[in-house]
Design a protein around this motif. Structure first.
Motif, short mmCIF file in Angstrom:
data_model
loop_
_atom_site.label_atom_id
_atom_site.label_comp_id
_atom_site.label_asym_id
_atom_site.label_seq_id
_atom_site.Cartn_x
_atom_site.Cartn_y
_atom_site.Cartn_z
N VAL A 183 0.84 -1.20 0.00
CA VAL A 183 0.00 0.00 0.00
C VAL A 183 0.87 1.25 0.00
O VAL A 183 0.48 2.28 -0.56
CB VAL A 183 -0.98 0.00 1.19
CG1 VAL A 183 -1.95 -1.17 1.07
CG2 VAL A 183 -0.25 -0.04 2.53
N GLY A 184 2.06 1.17 0.60
CA GLY A 184 2.97 2.31 0.57
C GLY A 184 3.45 2.63 -0.82
O GLY A 184 3.80 3.78 -1.12
N GLY A 185 3.46 1.64 -1.71
CA GLY A 185 3.88 1.84 -3.09
C GLY A 185 2.74 2.15 -4.04
O GLY A 185 2.96 2.24 -5.25
N MET A 186 1.53 2.29 -3.53
CA MET A 186 0.37 2.58 -4.39
C MET A 186 0.50 3.97 -5.00
O MET A 186 0.77 4.94 -4.30
CB MET A 186 -0.91 2.51 -3.55
CG MET A 186 -2.18 2.77 -4.34
SD MET A 186 -3.62 2.96 -3.24
CE MET A 186 -3.32 4.60 -2.55
N PRO A 187 0.29 4.12 -6.31
CA PRO A 187 0.32 5.45 -6.93
C PRO A 187 -0.83 6.31 -6.41
O PRO A 187 -1.96 5.84 -6.29
CB PRO A 187 0.18 5.16 -8.43
CG PRO A 187 -0.45 3.81 -8.51
CD PRO A 187 0.03 3.06 -7.30
N VAL A 188 -0.53 7.55 -6.09
CA VAL A 188 -1.53 8.48 -5.57
C VAL A 188 -1.76 9.58 -6.59
O VAL A 188 -0.81 10.16 -7.12
CB VAL A 188 -1.06 9.09 -4.23
CG1 VAL A 188 -2.05 10.14 -3.74
CG2 VAL A 188 -0.88 7.99 -3.18
N PHE A 189 -3.02 9.85 -6.89
CA PHE A 189 -3.36 10.91 -7.83
C PHE A 189 -4.48 11.77 -7.24
O PHE A 189 -5.16 11.37 -6.30
CB PHE A 189 -3.77 10.36 -9.19
CG PHE A 189 -4.66 9.15 -9.16
CD1 PHE A 189 -6.04 9.28 -9.02
CD2 PHE A 189 -4.13 7.87 -9.26
CE1 PHE A 189 -6.86 8.16 -8.99
CE2 PHE A 189 -4.94 6.76 -9.23
CZ PHE A 189 -6.31 6.90 -9.09
N SER A 190 -4.66 12.95 -7.81
CA SER A 190 -5.59 13.93 -7.28
C SER A 190 -7.04 13.56 -7.56
O SER A 190 -7.37 13.02 -8.62
CB SER A 190 -5.30 15.31 -7.88
OG SER A 190 -6.30 16.23 -7.55
N ARG A 191 -7.90 13.91 -6.60
CA ARG A 191 -9.35 13.74 -6.81
C ARG A 191 -9.85 14.62 -7.95
O ARG A 191 -10.92 14.37 -8.51
CB ARG A 191 -10.10 14.10 -5.53
CG ARG A 191 -9.96 13.13 -4.38
CD ARG A 191 -10.43 13.76 -3.08
NE ARG A 191 -9.49 14.76 -2.60
CZ ARG A 191 -9.76 15.69 -1.69
NH1 ARG A 191 -10.98 15.75 -1.18
NH2 ARG A 191 -8.85 16.55 -1.30
N ALA A 192 -9.07 15.63 -8.31
CA ALA A 192 -9.49 16.56 -9.36
C ALA A 192 -9.25 16.01 -10.77
O ALA A 192 -9.78 16.56 -11.74
CB ALA A 192 -8.76 17.89 -9.21
#
Length: 618
Positions: A183-192
């Motif tokens: 989970v620490g390596g999960m890509p994070v992107f904006s809600r926008a």
């Protein structure tokens, strides 16, 4: 005191403790407040340009969303535009340090992990990275609108809780020590991302909208489908962070795509791009030669590394009735003469792949040891007896077996006997079953590069009566067929891992076998394999992981699901001289593309050239 011992002591007296890094096994190398990774140059100059080709079969792209099933995403998106809560390093396996997260805390029962986000973390549009964005990214990736492999990868995550605006917690089904890394390596992107006029588009309909990630680059000039450039974000939030200092130094990174290997190599020689990794021995020996190499304009190197070897082989689609008998699969494997190929085609550049964890501690040896037997015994009723009483299968030496003295002819006789036992005999000009159906084989390829391998292999198979077809199709078409498992035999490569784990569920798990778009191309659906996969993912120590992986490797090799190929112990790369500077230390675990894009820098001449070009553009 070693940091891991300190960390474990803390866990014994507290339900959790916030730290700067997480290690699945062993020590954490870098202490809190470390300055930079050892293998980077913290004073590397910024500027200049790197032009390269993706080290894959990709020949075109049609989207900017790398997380959906349909279509082909542009190369470089994942590493240059998106970031994660933690980031791994190139000099230690199974350890990650805070990136978007300033600290990580694992519950004492290991059933959850909590991340606190850095207050300075920003997306490319200037918005702060918040816990709601992390939760949104997870829920989007595990929805049916994203590629199905994410649901497999995060299957043991029961939920994501926003503790406060900058703190997020992941809850787990069980105490799996790899899950904080996953989970620490999960890509994070904006809600926008994908929101227009206050309305959010379905994720699988976000195709050409520019991603809103937190990475060091933004999309620049694009020749859609062919070339794409990324421009370094001058406002990149993490440029002075210890896990980013000295990294991502180029002002512009461009990927060029070519339809085939020949055009790609000629483009490199003509100066169309700067860096390339070679995967074809004959091309490396004969194509990477000439005046430009002799005079030093182009540099050719074989670079050592400490990576586990990549698995490569011909994969059978066992969903098809013709490949469901293990004797048939074993017989086909006996017909490949690797030693002849290595001499005649590969310039003796390779070694034979033996198992699924190539040249690593995880590769099964001879007969099972006590630790393996402890895992295999409960599965005895589900496994063939030879798993317990015979050495792990090795690919045969077909020119002259040094142990048995067998030749290719001997192995073809063995194959003939196996096929007869499985109900296939040669008559009326072909290998036929009792119903009279001829046994045909179709090898799919997208570039034609495997043709010189398939041709001699096919001649041996034809001696057994097989009707062999070799078909070359466009990569986009091949990808669509792979997504729905519409093939007979393909060639495939999986990058080796120093700490194999949950990604194996996607490759060999029963659930993935029936999930379109998964990596279980073989179609393995075996309860014994599933049980061993659970031991791999639940291993709490490295010795436990080694035993579980060896047992898994043993069972898969007795299944003869593939015809193993070959591997090399070096990275074969070439680049244009005078344009780049490398850090003084080469890391132990690395892939050339990510090493170059993240740690190399441009020479003064390169920087000046790009600056002049940018002035002309404006």
């Amino acid at each position: 005191m070693r940091f891991l011992a300190f960390l474990l002591a803390i866990f014994c007296v507290s339900p959790s403790w916030a730290v700067h890094a997480y290690a699945q096994f062993g020590d954490i190398k870098y202490p809190p407040q470390f300055k930079n990774f050892d293998y980077v140059n913290p004073l590397a100059a910024k500027g200049g340009e790197l032009v390269l080709v993706p080290p894959s079969r990709l020949s075109s792209f049609d989207k900017y969303n790398p997380f959906t099933l349909k279509g082909n995403a542009a190369p470089g998106l994942g590493s240059l535009l998106f970031e994660s809560l933690l980031t791994g390093t190139m000099d230690e396996p199974a350890t990650a340090y805070g990136l978007l997260a300033e600290d990580v805390s694992v519950a004492a029962d290991r059933r959850s992990v909590q991340f606190r986000l850095r207050p300075q973390a920003r997306f490319s549009n200037g918005d702060a990275v918040m816990a709601d964005d992390v939760k949104h990214s997870f829920e989007t990736l595990t929805s049916k609108q994203a590629a199905p492999q994410f649901r497999t990868l995060y299957a043991d995550v029961t939920g994501v809780v926003v503790v406060n605006p900058r703190t997020v917690r992941f809850d787990f089904k069980s105490a799996n020590p790899e899950l904080p890394l996953i989970v620490g390596g999960m890509p994070v992107f904006s809600r926008a991302w994908g929101v227009q006029g206050g309305v959010r588009k379905p994720f699988d309909q976000i195709v050409t909208e520019a991603p809103i990630g937190s990475g060091p680059y933004k999309i620049g000039q694009v020749a859609f489908g062919r070339d794409i450039s990324y421009e370094r974000d001058s406002k990149y939030w993490a440029k002075d962070l210890n896990v980013r200092l000295g990294m991502f130094n180029f002002d512009r990174i461009t990927y060029r795509l070519y339809k085939d290997n020949t055009a790609q190599l000629e483009g490199f020689k003509a100066g169309e791009f700067d860096f390339i990794q070679s995967f074809i021995a004959r091309e490396w020996a004969r194509g990477y030669a000439g005046k430009s190499f002799d005079n030093g304009l182009l540099i050719k190197r074989e670079l050592k590394h400490g990576n586990a070897g990549d698995f490569q082989g011909f994969l059978f689609n066992t969903r098809l009735p013709k490949f469901q008998d293990v004797r048939v699969r074993q017989a086909i494997g006996l017909a490949m003469d690797f030693e002849w190929m290595n001499r005649q085609l590969f310039y003796n550049a390779y070694q034979r792949v033996r198992g699924y964890f190539v040249a690593s501690d995880f590769e099964a040896k001879s007969v099972p040891d006590a630790a393996e037997l402890a895992l295999l015994e409960p599965l005895r009723s589900k496994l063939p007896p030879q798993v317990f009483n015979q050495p792990v299968p090795l690919p045969p030496y077909t020119s002259l077996d040094p142990k048995s003295g067998d030749t290719l002819r001997d192995h073809l006789r063995q194959a003939k006997a196996l096929l007869a036992d499985a109900g296939w005999t040669y008559r009326d000009g072909a290998l036929r079953n009792a119903a009279g159906d001829a046994f045909s084989l179709e090898f799919l390829d997208n570039s034609g590069a495997m043709g010189r391998v398939v041709t001699p292999f096919a001649k041996n198979l034809e001696k057994l009566g097989f009707v062999v077809n070799y078909k070359v199709i466009d990569f986009a078409v091949l990808q669509k067929r792979l997504d729905v498992f519409d093939f007979e035999i393909i060639s495939n490569r999986n990058v080796g891992s120093e700490s194999p784990g949950t990604e194996l569920l996607e490759r060999f798990g029963s659930q993935a076998a029936t999930t379109e778009g998964s990596g279980n191309f073989i179609g393995v659906r075996d309860p014994a394999v599933d049980a061993l996969l659970s031991h791999v993912t639940a291993a709490k120590t490295r010795p436990q992981l080694i035993s579980a992986a060896r047992a898994l490797d043993r069972v898969l090799r007795h299944g003869h699901y593939t015809v193993p190929h070959w591997y090399g112990g070096v990275h074969r790369v070439s680049w244009r001289s005078g344009k780049f500077e490398q850090p003084a230390i080469t890391p132990r675990f690395y892939q050339p593309e990510s090493w170059v894009t993240s740690t190399w820098s441009a020479t003064l001449e390169n920087r000046s050239s790009l600056a002049a070009a940018q002035r002309a553009e404006h």
